[in-house]
Write an enzyme that holds these catalytic residues in place. Structure first.
Site, short mmCIF file in Angstrom:
data_model
loop_
_atom_site.label_atom_id
_atom_site.label_comp_id
_atom_site.label_asym_id
_atom_site.label_seq_id
_atom_site.Cartn_x
_atom_site.Cartn_y
_atom_site.Cartn_z
N PRO A 11 71.13 101.74 -51.54
CA PRO A 11 71.98 103.02 -50.43
C PRO A 11 71.72 103.07 -49.51
CG PRO A 11 71.16 103.84 -51.61
CD PRO A 11 70.66 102.45 -52.73
N ASN A 12 72.85 103.27 -48.32
CA ASN A 12 72.36 102.67 -46.49
C ASN A 12 71.93 101.82 -46.28
OD1 ASN A 12 72.78 105.43 -46.95
ND2 ASN A 12 71.16 106.13 -48.11
N ARG A 19 71.16 101.27 -37.49
CA ARG A 19 71.09 102.31 -36.71
C ARG A 19 69.19 102.44 -36.80
NH1 ARG A 19 73.72 106.79 -38.33
NH2 ARG A 19 71.50 107.49 -37.39
N TYR A 24 63.75 99.94 -39.56
CA TYR A 24 63.86 98.56 -40.26
C TYR A 24 64.17 97.17 -39.43
CZ TYR A 24 64.14 102.69 -43.43
OH TYR A 24 64.46 104.13 -44.20
N ASN A 75 66.31 95.73 -53.72
CA ASN A 75 65.67 96.66 -52.90
C ASN A 75 66.73 98.17 -53.19
OD1 ASN A 75 65.08 98.47 -50.60
ND2 ASN A 75 64.97 97.88 -49.24
N ALA A 78 66.56 104.58 -51.37
CA ALA A 78 66.20 105.32 -52.19
C ALA A 78 66.39 105.55 -53.27
CB ALA A 78 66.73 106.94 -51.11
N ASP A 88 66.14 101.40 -66.31
CA ASP A 88 67.05 100.77 -67.87
C ASP A 88 66.91 100.20 -68.24
OD1 ASP A 88 64.96 103.37 -69.10
OD2 ASP A 88 67.03 104.76 -68.86
N GLU A 99 60.95 93.01 -56.32
CA GLU A 99 61.14 94.59 -55.62
C GLU A 99 61.28 93.86 -53.76
OE1 GLU A 99 59.37 98.17 -57.02
OE2 GLU A 99 59.70 99.66 -56.08
N HIS A 101 60.82 96.04 -50.67
CA HIS A 101 60.89 97.08 -48.88
C HIS A 101 61.00 96.70 -47.93
CE1 HIS A 101 61.63 100.27 -52.40
NE2 HIS A 101 60.43 100.04 -53.11
N ILE A 102 61.81 97.31 -46.62
CA ILE A 102 61.98 96.78 -45.51
C ILE A 102 59.87 97.70 -44.90
CG2 ILE A 102 62.69 96.58 -43.34
CD1 ILE A 102 65.29 96.64 -44.64
N ARG A 108 54.44 106.29 -45.46
CA ARG A 108 55.84 107.01 -45.38
C ARG A 108 55.65 108.69 -46.47
NH1 ARG A 108 60.65 104.76 -44.65
NH2 ARG A 108 61.50 106.73 -44.01
O1 CA2 Z 1 61.96 100.16 -46.49
C1 CA2 Z 1 62.58 100.00 -47.60
O2 CA2 Z 1 63.12 98.97 -47.49
C2 CA2 Z 1 63.24 101.34 -48.69
O3 CA2 Z 1 63.96 101.02 -49.72
C3 CA2 Z 1 64.67 102.15 -47.55
C4 CA2 Z 1 65.20 103.23 -48.07
C5 CA2 Z 1 64.28 103.79 -47.96
O4 CA2 Z 1 64.55 105.17 -48.53
C6 CA2 Z 1 62.60 103.81 -48.73
O5 CA2 Z 1 62.04 104.76 -48.99
C7 CA2 Z 1 62.33 102.47 -48.83
C8 CA2 Z 1 66.46 103.78 -47.00
C9 CA2 Z 1 67.22 102.78 -46.73
C10 CA2 Z 1 67.99 102.46 -45.25
O6 CA2 Z 1 68.67 102.08 -45.11
C11 CA2 Z 1 68.95 102.31 -43.29
C12 CA2 Z 1 68.81 101.45 -42.08
C13 CA2 Z 1 69.08 100.82 -41.23
C14 CA2 Z 1 69.30 102.55 -40.69
C15 CA2 Z 1 69.59 103.29 -41.35
C16 CA2 Z 1 68.83 103.30 -42.68
#
Ligand code: CA2
Length: 145
Positions: A11-12, A19, A24, A75, A78, A88, A99, A101-102, A108
Site C-alpha cells: 500500500p501507498n 510524495r 522515500y 515490500n 504498512a 501465512d 523483504e 524497505h526503502i 523510525r
Molecule cells: O520503508 C519502506 O519501504 C516501508 O515499507 C514503506 C511503508 C511503511 O509503512 C513501512 O513502515 C516502511 C509506507 C509506504 C508509503 O509509501 C509512500 C511513498 C511515497 C509517498 C508516500 C508514501
C-alpha cells in the site's frame, strides 16, 4: 528455462517519487521496475512487478507465485507490521523471499520495528532507498542464476 521473480509492492508505494521524497526518494515505482527489469534481463531473469493497496490482492499474488515465480521480492508497506495473513501466505510458498524497505524502519516509530514477514524471509534490506530492490534482485540472481 528462464527464472521468474515477482516484485510485489504494498500500500501507498504507487506514490513513490510523487510524495515524501525526503523519506522515500525521487524515483517512481516505474523507475524501480525499469531498472530491476534491465538487471534481471542481463542474467536471464523475467521480472513481474506489481503493486496493490489491498491485502487480499497481495495474498493472491503470493499464491500465484507458488506456480509462477522462483523468488519474491516484497515490500509489504504498512502490512509488514500488521499482516499475519501475508505471513501465512508466504509460509505456503516454497521459493526465495526477500523483504525490502526503502526507509530504515528501525530508525523510525516503534510500531515499524516489528515485521511479520522477516521470519519467512531469506534476507531483509532496509534503509538503502530504492537501491534495496536491486540489491535484493542481485542476491536472487547470485543464489539462482
Ligand atoms: O520503508 C519502506 O519501504 C516501508 O515499507 C514503506 C511503508 C511503511 O509503512 C513501512 O513502515 C516502511 C509506507 C509506504 C508509503 O509509501 C509512500 C511513498 C511515497 C509517498 C508516500 C508514501
Amino acid at each position: 528455462m528462464s527464472k521468474t521473480v515477482f516484485l510485489i509492492n504494498g500500500p501507498n508505494l504507487n506514490l513513490l517519487g510523487k510524495r515524501e521524497p525526503s523519506i522515500y526518494g525521487a524515483d517512481t515505482l516505474d523507475d524501480v521496475t525499469a531498472r530491476c527489469t534491465a538487471l534481471g534481463e542481463t542474467a536471464g531473469f523475467t521480472l513481474k512487478s506489481m503493486q496493490s493497496n489491498h491485502e487480499g490482492q497481495i495474498i493472491d499474488w503470493i499464491h500465484e507465485a507458488r506456480d509462477a515465480a522462483d523468488a519474491i521480492i516484497l515490500n509489504p508497506g504498512a502490512f509488514t507490521h500488521t499482516s499475519v495473513a501475508i505471513f501465512d501466505a508466504l509460509q505456503a510458498y516454497e521459493g526465495l523471499v526477500f523483504e525490502v524497505h526503502i526507509s530504515n524502519v528501525h530508525k523510525r516509530e516503534a510500531f515499524r520495528h516489528h515485521s511479520f514477514v522477516s521470519a519467512r524471509a531469506e534476507g531483509v534490506i532496509a534503509g538503502f532507498g530504492v537501491e534495496g530492490y536491486e540489491l535484493a534482485l542481485r542476491r536472487v540472481i547470485s543464489l539462482l542464476g
